[in-house]
Design an enzyme around this catalytic site. Structure first.
Site, short mmCIF file in Angstrom:
data_model
loop_
_atom_site.label_atom_id
_atom_site.label_comp_id
_atom_site.label_asym_id
_atom_site.label_seq_id
_atom_site.Cartn_x
_atom_site.Cartn_y
_atom_site.Cartn_z
N ILE A 14 0.83 -1.21 0.00
CA ILE A 14 0.00 0.00 0.00
C ILE A 14 0.87 1.26 0.00
O ILE A 14 0.50 2.28 -0.59
CB ILE A 14 -1.01 0.01 1.17
CG1 ILE A 14 -2.12 1.02 0.90
CG2 ILE A 14 -0.34 0.30 2.51
CD1 ILE A 14 -2.93 0.75 -0.34
N SER A 36 12.14 0.71 6.86
CA SER A 36 11.61 -0.57 6.39
C SER A 36 12.75 -1.56 6.44
O SER A 36 13.87 -1.24 6.02
CB SER A 36 11.08 -0.41 4.96
OG SER A 36 10.05 -1.32 4.69
N ARG A 37 12.48 -2.75 6.98
CA ARG A 37 13.57 -3.70 7.22
C ARG A 37 14.16 -4.22 5.92
O ARG A 37 15.36 -4.46 5.82
CB ARG A 37 13.06 -4.88 8.06
CG ARG A 37 12.51 -4.47 9.41
CD ARG A 37 11.62 -5.54 9.97
NE ARG A 37 10.59 -5.94 9.01
CZ ARG A 37 9.69 -6.90 9.21
NH1 ARG A 37 9.70 -7.56 10.34
NH2 ARG A 37 8.81 -7.20 8.29
N LYS A 90 -5.29 2.04 7.85
CA LYS A 90 -6.40 1.30 8.43
C LYS A 90 -6.03 -0.18 8.52
O LYS A 90 -5.25 -0.62 7.69
CB LYS A 90 -7.70 1.47 7.65
CG LYS A 90 -7.63 1.22 6.16
CD LYS A 90 -7.51 -0.09 5.50
CE LYS A 90 -7.98 -1.37 6.00
NZ LYS A 90 -7.66 -2.48 5.03
N ASP A 168 -10.12 -7.35 6.81
CA ASP A 168 -9.13 -6.35 6.37
C ASP A 168 -9.72 -5.49 5.25
O ASP A 168 -9.72 -4.26 5.36
CB ASP A 168 -7.81 -7.00 5.95
CG ASP A 168 -6.84 -5.95 5.42
OD1 ASP A 168 -6.17 -5.29 6.23
OD2 ASP A 168 -6.80 -5.75 4.19
#
Ligand code: NAP
Length: 308
Positions: A14, A36-37, A90, A168
């Site tokens: 997303i 971000s890993r 969300k 979701d």
């Protein structure tokens, strides 16, 4: 005024599909860092985690949390403690009760907390709300049926506790429902179908009502192949109002009123900039509370295992 310096946390589907283009197109905010890993973005400062980013001293004003809902509370609490404004994808968290402390932390630090519901920024939503404000509503029927393999390929977190399974996507329908109806909505019954090997439902039926007794029914499915369905049909004394394609289209008795290109995330970032400028927050837990109630009240059945 100089633009809000934003860090994006969790560079996944997303974030890439919607957040990056919306941030680039929004005045008053600019992306300066990514945490971000396993992913980086050319030309933007990179950190493996939010904690590393905050410890680095990189100058940021706000964070957008695009990680899965499990663990989002910890990230939001960390960012607020560091004095940053926070945008939550969300659903706003893995539980309803974790949100109260975040609201309190935002108030205490004078920072903005924005729990986004992207579907509320779909073009049909505000016109539908205005239409329904003056009508006698008789019933509402929601059909939210999509193919998890297409929209959430390989996402194991969605099947874990807190990942919500079919809720979701379906929470988007509930976010629209609770925006367009003039009265509060509550859950009266639910059936939830859990795959034998998963901790979250793959399908569900919900019965709800508003405070005037209007019946509201939702049918949710995560295994829909072929045409996908994201529709809400409201029967009123002045005919049927239908929001389809997730709120991109609006029909009155089958006559098209709205058919617009998706601009949900541009709306989200415009609102975030406005909230920060006005020193305000926007957190509505109602859609998540309805999902939590479905887990509380729902009768459970066990269905075939799910594998990607
Ligand atoms: P995703 O593709 O799995 O991306 C999430 C990213 O968060 C991952 O790429 C990962 O990046 C990071 N992450 C941090 N901790 C993680 C963990 N424990 N497990 C998995 N990833 C972790 O998920 P997404 O589809 O972007 O969804 C993220 C949020 O956006 C969800 O709340 C979802 O409901 C919402 N959303 C999704 C869509 C959609 O169509 N997919 C639409 C609207 C909203 P690193 O490994 O690099 O850290």
């Amino acid at each position: 005024m100089s633009p809000i310096r934003l860090a994006l946390v969790g560079l996944g589907k997303i974030a890439r599909d919607q957040h990056l283009p919306a941030i680039a197109a929004t005045e008053g905010i600019e992306l300066v860092a990514v945490a971000s890993r396993n992913a980086t973005l050319d030309g933007v400062a990179h950190f493996a985690t939010l904690a590393d980013l905050l410890a680095s001293g990189e100058a940021i004003d706000a964070v957008a949390l695009c990680t899965p809902p499990q663990g989002r509370h910890e990230l939001a609490a960390l960012a607020l403690k560091a004095g940053k404004h926070v945008l939550l994808e969300k659903p706003p968290g893995a539980t309803v009760s974790e949100l109260g402390p975040l609201i309190a932390a935002a108030q205490a630090t004078g920072r903005t907390l924005f729990a986004t519901w992207h579907s509320r920024f779909a073009p049909a939503v505000e016109p539908a709300r205005a239409f329904l404000a003056a009508r006698d509503i008789r019933s509402v029927a929601i059909e939210w049926k999509e193919d998890v393999r297409v929209w959430h390929p390989g996402q194991e977190w969605i099947w874990e506790p807190g990942g919500l399974g079919v809720f979701d996507p379906a929470i988007n329908a509930l976010s629209i429902l609770t925006r367009i109806l003039p009265r509060p909505v509550f859950l009266t019954g639910a059936n939830l179908a859990f795959p034998t090997n998963r901790a979250a439902p793959v399908a569900a039926e919900l019965d709800m009502a508003d405070t005037a007794g209007v019946p509201i029914r939702a049918e949710l499915d995560f295994l829909q192949t072929g045409p996908q369905t994201w529709d809400i049909r409201v029967e009123t004394d002045a005919g049927d109002l239908t929001l389809s394609s997730g709120g991109a289209k609006l029909f009155h008795d089958g006559r098209p009123l709205i058919d617009e290109r998706d601009a949900e995330y541009a709306g989200i970032y415009r609102h975030f900039v406005e909230l920060i400028a006005g020193g305000a927050s926007d957190v509505d837990v109602t859609p998540l509370a309805l999902v939590a109630d479905a887990f509380l009240l729902g009768r459970r059945s066990i269905v075939a295992p799910f594998e990607y």
